[in-house]
Structure formats: structure tokens, C-alpha cells
Design a protein around this motif. Structure first.
Motif, short mmCIF file in Angstrom:
data_model
loop_
_atom_site.label_atom_id
_atom_site.label_comp_id
_atom_site.label_asym_id
_atom_site.label_seq_id
_atom_site.Cartn_x
_atom_site.Cartn_y
_atom_site.Cartn_z
N ASP A 1 0.78 -1.33 0.54
CA ASP A 1 0.21 0.34 0.28
C ASP A 1 0.41 1.19 -0.08
O ASP A 1 0.67 2.42 -0.89
CB ASP A 1 -0.63 -0.05 1.31
CG ASP A 1 -2.21 -0.71 1.09
OD1 ASP A 1 -2.39 -1.09 -0.39
OD2 ASP A 1 -2.83 -1.08 1.79
N SER A 2 1.74 0.93 0.54
CA SER A 2 2.62 2.22 1.17
C SER A 2 3.73 3.11 -0.14
O SER A 2 3.61 3.59 -0.76
CB SER A 2 3.33 2.45 2.19
OG SER A 2 4.48 1.60 2.45
N ALA A 3 3.94 1.27 -0.94
CA ALA A 3 4.81 1.75 -2.49
C ALA A 3 3.79 1.47 -3.55
O ALA A 3 4.16 2.79 -4.33
CB ALA A 3 4.87 0.36 -2.85
N LEU A 4 2.90 1.99 -3.19
CA LEU A 4 1.48 1.90 -4.16
C LEU A 4 1.27 4.05 -4.34
O LEU A 4 1.23 4.54 -5.14
CB LEU A 4 0.10 1.40 -4.07
CG LEU A 4 -0.13 0.07 -4.91
CD1 LEU A 4 -1.32 -0.03 -4.14
CD2 LEU A 4 -0.23 0.24 -6.30
N ARG A 5 1.31 3.92 -3.31
CA ARG A 5 1.10 6.05 -2.84
C ARG A 5 2.49 6.86 -3.22
O ARG A 5 2.63 7.16 -3.84
CB ARG A 5 1.33 5.88 -1.17
CG ARG A 5 0.35 5.68 -0.82
CD ARG A 5 -0.45 6.47 0.63
NE ARG A 5 0.64 5.93 1.78
CZ ARG A 5 0.26 4.87 2.44
NH1 ARG A 5 -0.94 4.35 2.35
NH2 ARG A 5 1.41 4.48 3.46
N VAL A 6 3.69 5.91 -3.35
CA VAL A 6 4.66 6.62 -3.26
C VAL A 6 4.95 6.50 -4.63
O VAL A 6 5.72 7.11 -5.87
CB VAL A 6 6.56 5.39 -3.04
CG1 VAL A 6 7.36 6.25 -3.82
CG2 VAL A 6 6.50 5.99 -1.32
N MET A 7 4.32 4.98 -5.52
CA MET A 7 4.18 4.90 -6.74
C MET A 7 3.54 5.91 -8.03
O MET A 7 3.89 6.43 -8.82
CB MET A 7 4.08 3.65 -6.65
CG MET A 7 4.37 3.42 -8.89
SD MET A 7 4.15 1.67 -9.40
CE MET A 7 2.78 1.06 -7.95
N THR B 1 -0.26 -19.40 -1.76
CA THR B 1 -1.20 -18.24 -1.83
C THR B 1 -1.21 -17.48 -3.65
O THR B 1 0.02 -17.01 -4.17
CB THR B 1 -0.69 -17.62 -0.71
OG1 THR B 1 -0.89 -17.51 0.53
CG2 THR B 1 -1.36 -15.71 -0.65
N VAL B 2 -1.81 -16.74 -4.04
CA VAL B 2 -2.15 -16.05 -5.53
C VAL B 2 -1.53 -14.60 -4.61
O VAL B 2 -2.02 -13.72 -4.48
CB VAL B 2 -3.04 -15.70 -5.87
CG1 VAL B 2 -2.99 -14.89 -7.14
CG2 VAL B 2 -3.88 -17.81 -6.20
N THR B 3 -0.37 -14.10 -5.88
CA THR B 3 -0.19 -12.47 -5.44
C THR B 3 -1.31 -11.77 -6.27
O THR B 3 -2.04 -11.63 -7.06
CB THR B 3 1.60 -12.54 -6.44
OG1 THR B 3 0.98 -12.97 -7.37
CG2 THR B 3 1.96 -13.32 -5.57
N SER B 4 -1.12 -10.54 -6.13
CA SER B 4 -1.88 -9.44 -6.54
C SER B 4 -1.25 -8.24 -6.96
O SER B 4 -0.99 -7.85 -5.98
CB SER B 4 -3.13 -9.37 -5.52
OG SER B 4 -3.75 -8.10 -5.39
N LEU B 5 -1.35 -7.56 -7.64
CA LEU B 5 -0.82 -6.33 -8.45
C LEU B 5 -1.53 -5.61 -9.11
O LEU B 5 -2.69 -6.77 -10.18
CB LEU B 5 0.53 -6.87 -9.07
CG LEU B 5 1.33 -8.07 -8.38
CD1 LEU B 5 2.75 -8.31 -9.85
CD2 LEU B 5 2.61 -7.33 -7.87
N ILE B 6 -1.37 -4.45 -9.29
CA ILE B 6 -1.90 -3.89 -9.92
C ILE B 6 -1.56 -3.82 -11.15
O ILE B 6 -0.64 -4.17 -11.23
CB ILE B 6 -2.73 -1.93 -9.53
CG1 ILE B 6 -0.99 -1.57 -9.82
CG2 ILE B 6 -2.70 -2.22 -7.68
CD1 ILE B 6 -1.14 0.10 -9.73
N GLU B 7 -2.90 -3.53 -12.37
CA GLU B 7 -1.80 -3.53 -13.89
C GLU B 7 -0.69 -2.72 -13.82
O GLU B 7 -0.58 -1.18 -13.56
CB GLU B 7 -2.53 -2.62 -15.31
CG GLU B 7 -2.10 -2.83 -16.12
CD GLU B 7 -3.36 -2.05 -17.70
OE1 GLU B 7 -2.70 -2.41 -18.55
OE2 GLU B 7 -4.61 -2.73 -16.99
N ARG B 8 0.46 -2.81 -14.85
CA ARG B 8 1.78 -1.83 -14.46
C ARG B 8 1.16 0.08 -15.88
O ARG B 8 0.83 0.04 -16.41
CB ARG B 8 2.36 -2.94 -15.22
CG ARG B 8 4.22 -2.16 -15.28
CD ARG B 8 5.25 -2.96 -15.86
NE ARG B 8 6.99 -2.92 -15.76
CZ ARG B 8 7.01 -3.40 -15.16
NH1 ARG B 8 7.42 -4.88 -15.56
NH2 ARG B 8 9.05 -3.14 -15.88
N PRO B 9 1.53 0.48 -14.70
CA PRO B 9 1.09 1.78 -15.73
C PRO B 9 2.37 2.74 -16.22
O PRO B 9 3.28 1.53 -17.11
CB PRO B 9 1.68 2.89 -13.96
CG PRO B 9 1.66 2.16 -13.06
CD PRO B 9 1.69 0.76 -13.06
N ALA B 10 2.30 2.79 -17.52
CA ALA B 10 3.29 3.21 -18.52
C ALA B 10 4.68 3.10 -18.41
O ALA B 10 5.16 3.93 -18.74
CB ALA B 10 2.25 4.44 -19.11
#
Length: 339
Positions: A107-113, A327-336
Motif C-alpha cells: 500500500d505504501s509502495a503504491l502511494r510512492v508510485m 497464495t496467489v499474488t495481487s498486482l495492479i496493472e503496470r503503469p505506462a
């Protein structure tokens, strides 16, 4: 913008890794100087700064990054402090080399990204140093060439002499196996889609409540399978090995056979005792490449996406460790920005 002259670097965090980077920039790296050091321990920061001409000690990362002498930041503070420092760097459009983890969770990595995407260009290189190790670079080139066909499996070993007090099962994934997570993604150019953790009877040398060793299994988006032996209290040395098994051949790195001696009726070599000595050349190469790219006005190396993906897989690994289930991993779609 291309940086002219010598790059002024603020090193944030002056513990073991940060102090080693201060030494590296001051004594080994060309084209850069340590302009500032930051630590919550003011006396420790001052002692380091006093040994370097033109270096100023700070206790506040924002104050250091606001100095006109600072062109870039190297973050080596504890993981929970990374997000705040990264966001401050983005406000000043400063390039950053951030030691792993990018942040402690997805979650915090997403905020940084998301904040980096608002800046409109990449600013961060994440410190996964194995990508700069000479042996791993040779293995990567071999796999990219497809000389042995498609890579089917990776066999990895990650062994430490011992762990400090308070080291937990979760830290085996977040602090140790995280390197194999990035190595797998980099070598295979595939995402990790599922994690399974097997826990054999602990070694008699394992501290109480620590299940050591463990076997971690990755499944990837390209159909490869990876196994990782993580043994953080092996007692005899620091070993990191990786064998790639391909369709028509295999290749292994990390045997440490640069020097083999024969004496007194025995043959053998030395085993590194920690990561600092094993990967010293990789750290040197990593920092030099980061400095060179920053002075050119470019960013290369592991990205914020790589830091986020590693954090997401770590979270799946910790869940798998606790439950014993695949356990399956969960990633958002990779940003451009990171494609």
C-alpha cells in the motif's frame, strides 16, 4: 536535467549500510561527493560529516534535501522511514537511490508510485544490488540470449551465519527472500503469480520461535518454477547461489570458487561471512551506475514498480508462510511510466 560537475549526494541514514555508502561515495565513486548526511542520532551524523570536507550533518531529511549543495539523495534509513523521505525528494525533483525495501508494504509502495507518476518522470532507483553483481550479470546475459532455450526452473539458496535478536519468520521473507523475489523477476522477466512456503523441522541452531530453514516456492507468469532455500542461522557463512535450469543446459552462480587453495593435506576456499563483503563489488557498481545516470539526466536500474512488485510478493509470501497454503499474488496493472 543533466547535472554538471560533481554530484552532491545526501545520504539519509548512517547505520551500517548508510555509513558504508558514505565511505563508498567518498573513496570509491567518481563524479559524486557526500554533501550531507542525515541520522536521527545527531552525534553519529556529526562524526561522519566531520571527516568529509564540505559535508553537513542533519537530523531532518527534508532539511538536507533542501540544501543547495544537494543534487540527489541516497536513502539507507530503516524501511518505515522511506515513504516520507521519498515524497520529500519528489517535491524537490531529486533523483533517489533507495535501499530495499522501497517501503515496508504494498500500500505504501503504491502511494510512492502514484506520487512519482504525478512528477511525470522516473526519479527512483531501488537498491536491489544483485542486478549489479558480475556473476548475476553473466547469468542474465546467458538467459537473455536463449542459448540454452527457455528457462524452466531456478534453484536458489540464501544462507546467513546467524540472525540478530528479534529476527522473525516474517523477516525471513521481507528482509531476505525479497532479494530472490527481485532476482527471479529480473532474470526471467516474468511476474511471480503465487507463493508457497514449506517449513521443515527447525534446525537445532534456530532461535526459539524461528522456523529455520524454510523452502519458498514461486510460480511465474511465464510458467517457470523457482525454489528458494532460506536458512538464516546456518552457522558457517553467507552464501547466495542461483542455478538456472533451461531446456538444453543449466548455469549456476554463487559457488565462490574465485580462489581455491591446497595446503596441509586439504583443499578449499573462504566463505564470506556477510552480504557487505560478498556483494561489495556489486554495491560499488550500483552506486557508480546511479551517479553516472543521474549526471546524464537519466534514471536506470530497478524502478518503483519493481519495489512495489517485490512488496506485493512479500505480502503473499508472509501469508503463505503463516497458512501453509499456496497464495496467489495481487498486482495492479503496470503503469505506462514503468513499461
Amino acid at each position: 536535467m543533466t547535472k554538471q560537475g560533481t554530484l552532491g549526494v545526501a545520504v539519509i541514514g548512517t547505520g551500517r549500510m548508510g555509513a558504508d555508502h558514505v565511505r563508498r561515495i567518498n573513496e570509491v565513486t567518481s563524479g559524486a561527493r557526500v554533501a550531507a548526511v542525515v541520522d536521527i542520532d545527531a552525534e553519529r551524523a556529526k562524526q561522519l560529516a566531520d571527516r568529509i570536507d564540505g559535508c553537513t550533518a542533519y537530523t531532518d531529511p527534508a532539511a538536507a534535501m533542501g540544501s543547495p549543495d544537494v543534487d540527489a539523495a541516497l536513502i539507507a534509513s530503516p524501511g518505515p522511514a522511506h515513504e516520507a523521505a521519498l515524497l520529500k525528494a519528489f517535491e524537490r525533483d531529486l533523483p533517489v537511490l533507495c535501499e530495499k525495501p522501497l517501503t515496508p508494504d504494498a500500500d505504501s509502495a503504491l502511494r510512492v508510485m502514484e506520487a512519482e507518476q504525478k512528477a511525470g518522470h522516473r526519479l527512483v532507483s531501488v537498491g536491489f544490488m544483485r542486478r549489479y553483481d558480475a556473476e548475476y550479470l553473466k547469468l542474465k546475459a546467458l538467459l537473455d540470449s536463449e542459448r540454452f532455450g527457455r528457462t524452466l526452473m531456478l534453484h536458489c539458496k540464501h544462507r546467513n551465519v546467524s540472525t540478530p535478536p528479534g529476527f522473525t519468520n516474517q523477516m525471513m521473507i521481507n528482509d531476505s527472500v525479497v532479494h530472490e523475489i527481485d532476482t527471479t523477476r529480473w532474470l526471467l522477466e516474468q511476474e511471480i503469480t503465487a507463493v508457497t512456503v514449506l517449513r521443515p523441522t527447525p534446525s537445532s541452531g534456530a532461535p526459539e520461535a524461528l522456523s529455520d530453514p524454510q523452502l519458498v516456492l514461486f510460480e511465474t507468469s511465464g510458467g517457470s518454477v523457482v525454489d528458494v532455500e532460506i536458512f538464516v542461522n546456518c552457522g558457517f557463512g553467507y552464501q547466495v547461489q542461483c542455478e538456472a535450469v533451461c531446456e538444453s543446459g543449466s548455469a549456476r552462480v554463487g559457488d565462490g570458487h574465485a580462489l581455491v587453495s591446497n595446503t596441509a593435506g586439504r583443499w578449499g576456499g573462504d566463505i564470506d561471512q556477510d552480504f557487505v563483503t560478498r556483494f561489495e563489488d556489486a554495491y560499488d557498481r550500483e552506486v557508480q551506475r546511479w551517479v553516472d545516470a543521474t549526471r546524464r539526466g537519466t534514471v536506470e536500474g530497478p524502478s518503483t514498480w519493481d519495489g512495489y512488485a517485490a512488496a506485493a510478493v512479500c505480502e503473499a509470501g508472509v501469508r503463505a508462510q503463516a497458512t501453509g497454503a499456496r497464495t496467489v499474488t495481487s498486482l495492479i496493472e503496470r503503469p505506462a511510466l514503468y513499461r
